[in-house]
Motif scaffolding. Structure first.
Motif: not given
Length: 94
Positions: A16, A46, A49, A52, A60, A64
């Protein structure tokens, strides 16, 4: 079995990280500002992620929504609103 899970748990964040850096580099290489604004969402997703994976689901989700959806949309709208339309020969003063 624990060795494989350890490798996977350590490899996912690095993948990532690389994906985020490559997305930012691709975004910076664009000559068209509108395309650059749209590609900004790759980096935002990214980073979301990464958050997360690092067990911060609230951050996260915020990343997002804001970093991958709202900011690229607002930048793209601003670019579209400020672009000048080409002047044709019939419209121009001679």
């Amino acid at each position: 079995m624990t060795d494989i899970s350890f490798i996977v748990q350590n490899a996912i964040p690095w993948v990532l990280y690389i994906f985020t850096i490559l997305g930012a580099i691709i975004c910076l290489m664009q000559k068209d500002s509108l395309r650059m604004a749209v590609l900004t969402s790759i980096t935002g997703f990214a980073i979301a992620a990464i958050y997360q994976v690092l067990l911060a689901p609230d951050v996260a989700l915020t990343q997002a929504v804001v970093g991958a959806a709202i900011v690229p949309t607002l930048v793209a709208l601003a670019i579209l609103k400020t672009r000048e339309e080409p002047v044709s020969k019939e419209d121009g003063d001679s």
